[in-house]
Design an enzyme around this catalytic site. Structure first.
Site, PDB file in Angstrom:
ATOM      1  N   ASN A 149       1.033   0.101   6.277  1.00  0.00           N
ATOM      2  CA  ASN A 149       1.470  -0.806   5.200  1.00  0.00           C
ATOM      3  C   ASN A 149       1.960  -2.064   5.875  1.00  0.00           C
ATOM      4  O   ASN A 149       2.731  -1.969   6.835  1.00  0.00           O
ATOM      5  CB  ASN A 149       2.686  -0.242   4.473  1.00  0.00           C
ATOM      6  CG  ASN A 149       2.305   0.667   3.352  1.00  0.00           C
ATOM      7  OD1 ASN A 149       1.135   0.965   3.165  1.00  0.00           O
ATOM      8  ND2 ASN A 149       3.302   1.118   2.630  1.00  0.00           N
ATOM      9  N   GLY A 150       1.608  -3.223   5.358  1.00  0.00           N
ATOM     10  CA  GLY A 150       2.133  -4.454   5.944  1.00  0.00           C
ATOM     11  C   GLY A 150       1.000  -5.394   6.319  1.00  0.00           C
ATOM     12  O   GLY A 150      -0.143  -5.212   5.898  1.00  0.00           O
ATOM     13  N   GLU A 167       7.550 -21.956 -19.035  1.00  0.00           N
ATOM     14  CA  GLU A 167       7.515 -20.569 -18.546  1.00  0.00           C
ATOM     15  C   GLU A 167       8.716 -19.775 -19.087  1.00  0.00           C
ATOM     16  O   GLU A 167       8.572 -18.630 -19.512  1.00  0.00           O
ATOM     17  CB  GLU A 167       7.497 -20.580 -17.004  1.00  0.00           C
ATOM     18  CG  GLU A 167       7.821 -19.259 -16.308  1.00  0.00           C
ATOM     19  CD  GLU A 167       6.817 -18.148 -16.532  1.00  0.00           C
ATOM     20  OE1 GLU A 167       5.793 -18.365 -17.216  1.00  0.00           O
ATOM     21  OE2 GLU A 167       7.069 -17.027 -16.047  1.00  0.00           O
ATOM     22  N   LYS A 199      -2.142  -6.632 -19.958  1.00  0.00           N
ATOM     23  CA  LYS A 199      -1.901  -7.259 -18.648  1.00  0.00           C
ATOM     24  C   LYS A 199      -3.022  -8.230 -18.281  1.00  0.00           C
ATOM     25  O   LYS A 199      -2.774  -9.323 -17.820  1.00  0.00           O
ATOM     26  CB  LYS A 199      -1.748  -6.166 -17.584  1.00  0.00           C
ATOM     27  CG  LYS A 199      -1.450  -6.695 -16.190  1.00  0.00           C
ATOM     28  CD  LYS A 199      -0.069  -7.335 -16.119  1.00  0.00           C
ATOM     29  CE  LYS A 199       0.245  -7.950 -14.783  1.00  0.00           C
ATOM     30  NZ  LYS A 199       1.309  -8.970 -14.905  1.00  0.00           N
ATOM     31  N   TRP A 215      -3.911  -1.436  -1.338  1.00  0.00           N
ATOM     32  CA  TRP A 215      -3.968  -2.583  -2.243  1.00  0.00           C
ATOM     33  C   TRP A 215      -4.340  -3.726  -1.305  1.00  0.00           C
ATOM     34  O   TRP A 215      -3.521  -4.203  -0.522  1.00  0.00           O
ATOM     35  CB  TRP A 215      -2.603  -2.792  -2.903  1.00  0.00           C
ATOM     36  CG  TRP A 215      -2.475  -4.101  -3.612  1.00  0.00           C
ATOM     37  CD1 TRP A 215      -1.984  -5.274  -3.102  1.00  0.00           C
ATOM     38  CD2 TRP A 215      -2.843  -4.391  -4.959  1.00  0.00           C
ATOM     39  NE1 TRP A 215      -2.024  -6.253  -4.059  1.00  0.00           N
ATOM     40  CE2 TRP A 215      -2.547  -5.755  -5.207  1.00  0.00           C
ATOM     41  CE3 TRP A 215      -3.407  -3.638  -5.995  1.00  0.00           C
ATOM     42  CZ2 TRP A 215      -2.793  -6.360  -6.426  1.00  0.00           C
ATOM     43  CZ3 TRP A 215      -3.636  -4.259  -7.212  1.00  0.00           C
ATOM     44  CH2 TRP A 215      -3.333  -5.608  -7.417  1.00  0.00           C
ATOM     45  N   GLU A 220       7.506 -13.629 -25.247  1.00  0.00           N
ATOM     46  CA  GLU A 220       6.550 -12.562 -24.948  1.00  0.00           C
ATOM     47  C   GLU A 220       7.189 -11.174 -25.008  1.00  0.00           C
ATOM     48  O   GLU A 220       6.591 -10.239 -25.506  1.00  0.00           O
ATOM     49  CB  GLU A 220       5.986 -12.829 -23.539  1.00  0.00           C
ATOM     50  CG  GLU A 220       4.952 -11.857 -23.056  1.00  0.00           C
ATOM     51  CD  GLU A 220       4.402 -12.238 -21.683  1.00  0.00           C
ATOM     52  OE1 GLU A 220       5.022 -13.041 -20.959  1.00  0.00           O
ATOM     53  OE2 GLU A 220       3.342 -11.705 -21.319  1.00  0.00           O
ATOM     54  N   ARG A 233       0.777   2.108  -8.969  1.00  0.00           N
ATOM     55  CA  ARG A 233       0.819   0.697  -8.573  1.00  0.00           C
ATOM     56  C   ARG A 233      -0.542   0.026  -8.701  1.00  0.00           C
ATOM     57  O   ARG A 233      -0.650  -1.167  -8.484  1.00  0.00           O
ATOM     58  CB  ARG A 233       1.260   0.589  -7.116  1.00  0.00           C
ATOM     59  CG  ARG A 233       2.653   1.083  -6.903  1.00  0.00           C
ATOM     60  CD  ARG A 233       2.908   1.056  -5.442  1.00  0.00           C
ATOM     61  NE  ARG A 233       4.281   1.319  -5.126  1.00  0.00           N
ATOM     62  CZ  ARG A 233       4.802   1.044  -3.946  1.00  0.00           C
ATOM     63  NH1 ARG A 233       4.078   0.492  -3.005  1.00  0.00           N
ATOM     64  NH2 ARG A 233       6.040   1.325  -3.700  1.00  0.00           N
ATOM     65  N   CYS A 267       0.870  -1.161   0.000  1.00  0.00           N
ATOM     66  CA  CYS A 267       0.000   0.000   0.000  1.00  0.00           C
ATOM     67  C   CYS A 267       0.911   1.217   0.000  1.00  0.00           C
ATOM     68  O   CYS A 267       2.124   1.087  -0.026  1.00  0.00           O
ATOM     69  CB  CYS A 267      -0.880   0.011   1.236  1.00  0.00           C
ATOM     70  SG  CYS A 267      -1.867  -1.474   1.405  1.00  0.00           S
ATOM     71  N   HIS A 312      11.378 -37.121 -30.175  1.00  0.00           N
ATOM     72  CA  HIS A 312      10.116 -37.389 -30.893  1.00  0.00           C
ATOM     73  C   HIS A 312       9.841 -36.327 -31.962  1.00  0.00           C
ATOM     74  O   HIS A 312       8.711 -36.165 -32.391  1.00  0.00           O
ATOM     75  CB  HIS A 312       8.959 -37.467 -29.893  1.00  0.00           C
ATOM     76  CG  HIS A 312       9.109 -38.623 -28.953  1.00  0.00           C
ATOM     77  ND1 HIS A 312       8.916 -39.932 -29.343  1.00  0.00           N
ATOM     78  CD2 HIS A 312       9.498 -38.674 -27.658  1.00  0.00           C
ATOM     79  CE1 HIS A 312       9.151 -40.739 -28.320  1.00  0.00           C
ATOM     80  NE2 HIS A 312       9.517 -39.997 -27.276  1.00  0.00           N
ATOM     81  N   LYS A 314       8.197 -16.479 -21.463  1.00  0.00           N
ATOM     82  CA  LYS A 314       8.694 -15.162 -21.073  1.00  0.00           C
ATOM     83  C   LYS A 314       9.594 -14.592 -22.150  1.00  0.00           C
ATOM     84  O   LYS A 314       9.517 -13.427 -22.488  1.00  0.00           O
ATOM     85  CB  LYS A 314       9.437 -15.295 -19.738  1.00  0.00           C
ATOM     86  CG  LYS A 314       9.242 -14.169 -18.823  1.00  0.00           C
ATOM     87  CD  LYS A 314       8.118 -14.241 -17.834  1.00  0.00           C
ATOM     88  CE  LYS A 314       6.774 -14.582 -18.368  1.00  0.00           C
ATOM     89  NZ  LYS A 314       5.789 -14.756 -17.305  1.00  0.00           N
TER      90      LYS A 314
END
Ligand code: M6R
Length: 603
Positions: free
Chosen positions: A101-102, A476, A598, A75, A483, A27, A2, A499, A480
């Site tokens: 925050n936390g 992955e 996104k 957040w 992308e 953010r 946050c 194969h 990445k």
């Protein structure tokens, strides 16, 4: 996760708080709030859901007087996105106002105690226990009450507190959540992130853990003398924490993503985990003998790693599918089947369609999600938040680590309900707890990986190979790379090379082989030999201490040793870095790759 801004000085506080919050909004926060004390020490308290930029005009029209105040953008990590859960939070008599925050890990226990003592709570947010605790200890001196209250708290915090009863003072404290003081002329700002104050002052003092700062209009004190530091970042750099791209910032936050996912949830002594979001369905989960995991893109690869974990350690049969296919299948399910949906955003259309289809069949649905209050989080029967914080770059990185750590915990949760022995539970959670430190160590490889990217940047095709737990990591790594660098990259299981794919291997087609010292290591070595025999260059990702691998691979990147089921959490980090540096060297728009978004909220 946050954002905090505080102000005390001679100027009107509100516009300064507002502009600070706006600078933190990049953010992607979900709610915000302010508290400003006027000359009579009366509070102006304002809390709303939504984005501050959408309400800026309306907020600027508010006539808010006062030279001391605090503000927060939230957040959500616990408690839904509502006006009440937004900060600042306050005590029973609305004398103390606090932004945080936390995560307060023991808030349930403290809340129950405070309720018994007569405190009345107003929200579902963990933060609210703080103003009540401070109220409990308040005897006229705010910092003293803050000090006593914080002694009872377990978890992480960066806080700013003001009070009607001890006015003309702002108290700030931190533990494991960044907080700094911005020193201006006759004024002091408090912020969780330099971005919030950089247009105001560049002279800052960073608070250290367990420090409490007491700030008056003309002076301040903290427990130790702190040196003044000059911030060198431009405001744009500050938004990215000083990194050139959000993607790099988010890769660097991967250790924190693991830590946030497991904080307060792993119990090493019991060899078990506590996942609050599953409490309501814990008994139903005992009856489940089959799991269907559905997700898209990177989240789908997390699901595939989860399949290996759940089958091997929880003994539950699993099936994994991509949302866009699963939604058109006719899966056979019964009352002993549960479906798990994995999504960073919680808004991916194909995953949501699959979820709705399963709800129609009446089976138990679970979510593993980052965004609190997202559609997926609201529509599943229960779930676990990964708490990775906002992920801005289109390429998903730190959320993947949060998903993997959560799946490992979920495996222990289900395993311990079934046949998993205490000793195995202990082993997994204790190795899991070590991962944030090991991940930090892997990140130190960044310069080495950048050099490797320089060497390989002119190749146009890459294979990524892996087996068992690291087969999805090969997928992955390839996703990445393609992308963000637009190179041709494909991930395959090492055993599949012969194969068909071997036909493509030559000196222009490098292979990145993920081969930690695990149960399939020998098999991976054979696959590397197959590539080498056809002249293909090989970059191997191996376990520290393995010198033998140098005999068959052209390059070796070493990762620390951990349990086999947890290796993907470390092996993926160099691959994220490799994709990043390749894209930078090729001059690509790393954070916003062409043709992609996104959140994929359409089919
Ligand atoms: O928000 P989600 O996790 O549901 O998103 C799923 C995919 O769209 C996402 O992982 C995508 O593949 C990323 N851009 C990969 O880096």
């Amino acid at each position: 996760m946050c954002g905090i801004v505080g102000y005390i000085g001679k100027k009107p506080a509100f516009p300064i708080l507002l502009s600070g919050l706006k600078r933190l909004e990049y953010r992607g926060y979900d709610s915000y709030g302010f508290c400003v004390l006027n000359a009579q020490n009366e509070p102006f308290l304002y809390k709303r859901i939504g984005r501050i930029s959408d309400a800026e005009k309306e907020l600027l029209d508010l006539k808010v007087e006062g030279n001391i105040g605090e503000a927060h953008t939230r957040w959500a990590t616990s408690g839904a996105v509502t006006n009440k859960n937004a900060h600042p939070h306050f005590d029973c008599s609305k004398n103390i106002f606090l932004v945080h925050n936390g995560i307060i890990e023991n808030y349930q226990e403290l809340k129950e105690k405070l309720i018994k003592e007569g405190h009345k709570f107003n929200s579902e947010c963990d933060t609210e226990i703080l103003p009540h605790l401070i109220e409990k200890y308040f005897e006229g001196n705010l910092e003293e009450a803050v000090r006593k209250a914080l002694r009872e708290v377990k978890g992480t915090y960066g806080i700013a507190v003001i009070s009607k009863k001890d006015p003309q003072k702002l108290v700030a404290a931190r533990f494991s959540s960044p907080l700094l003081l911005g020193m201006g002329q006759d004024e002091t700002l408090v912020a969780s992130d330099p971005t919030a104050i950089i247009t105001h002052t560049r002279q800052v003092i960073n608070l250290d853990d367990n420090e409490i700062a007491v700030i008056n209009p003309n002076n301040f004190f903290i427990l130790k003398e702190k040196p003044l530091v000059q911030i060198e970042w431009t405001p744009e750099e500050a938004e990215k924490g000083g990194y050139p791209h959000f993607m790099l910032k988010e890769i660097m936050e991967e250790p924190e993503a693991i830590e946030n996912a497991i904080r307060g949830r792993v119990m090493v002594e019991d060899g078990s985990v506590k996942l609050g979001g599953l409490d309501v369905i814990a008994e139903k989960l005992r009856e489940i003998n089959r799991l269907i995991l559905v997700a898209c893109g990177t989240a789908h690869y997390a699901a595939q790693v989860g399949e290996y974990m759940l089958e091997e350690y929880a003994g539950i049969s699993c099936e994994v599918d991509i949302g866009s296919e699963f939604r058109y299948r006719k899966p056979i399910v019964d009352e002993k089947t549960a479906a798990i949906f994995i999504s960073q955003s919680g808004e991916t259309a194909d995953t949501l369609a699959a979820l709705r289809e399963m709800k129609k069949k009446g089976i138990l649905t679970l979510g593993i999600t980052n965004v609190v209050g997202s559609t997926q989080a609201r529509e599943t029967d229960a779930g676990v938040y990964i708490r990775s914080g906002p992920e801005i770059a289109v390429a998903s990185t730190k959320a993947f680590l949060g998903q993997l750590a959560t799946l490992a915990m979920f495996t222990v949760f289900l395993g311990r309900q079934r046949d998993m022995a205490l000793v195995m539970g202990k082993r997994i959670v204790s190795e899991l707890s070590k991962l944030p430190e090991l991940a930090k160590k892997v990140l130190k490889l960044a310069p080495e990986i950048e050099k490797l990217a320089k060497k390989y940047k002119d190749f146009k095709n890459f294979w990524f190979i892996g087996r068992k737990y690291n087969f999805p990591i090969a997928l992955e790594g390839a996703l990445k790379l393609k992308e963000i660098s637009y190179l041709h990259a494909e991930g395959i299981g090492g055993g599949e090379l012969k194969h068909g794919p071997l036909a493509l291997i030559d000196e222009n087609f490098p292979t990145i082989a993920i081969c930690p010292s695990d149960s399939v290591y020998e098999k991976m070595c054979s696959n590397i030999e197959e590539v080498k025999a056809r002249g293909g260059p090989v970059i191997a990702l191996a376990t520290e201490g393995n010198e033998e691998i140098k005999k068959i691979a052209d390059e070796v990147i070493y990762i620390p040793k951990t349990l086999e089921m947890l290796t993907p959490i470390l092996s993926v980090i160099p691959l994220h870095l490799f994709a990043y540096y390749m894209a930078v060297l090729l001059g690509k728009d790393v954070d916003k790759p062409r043709n992609l978004a996104k959140s994929i909220v359409v089919e």
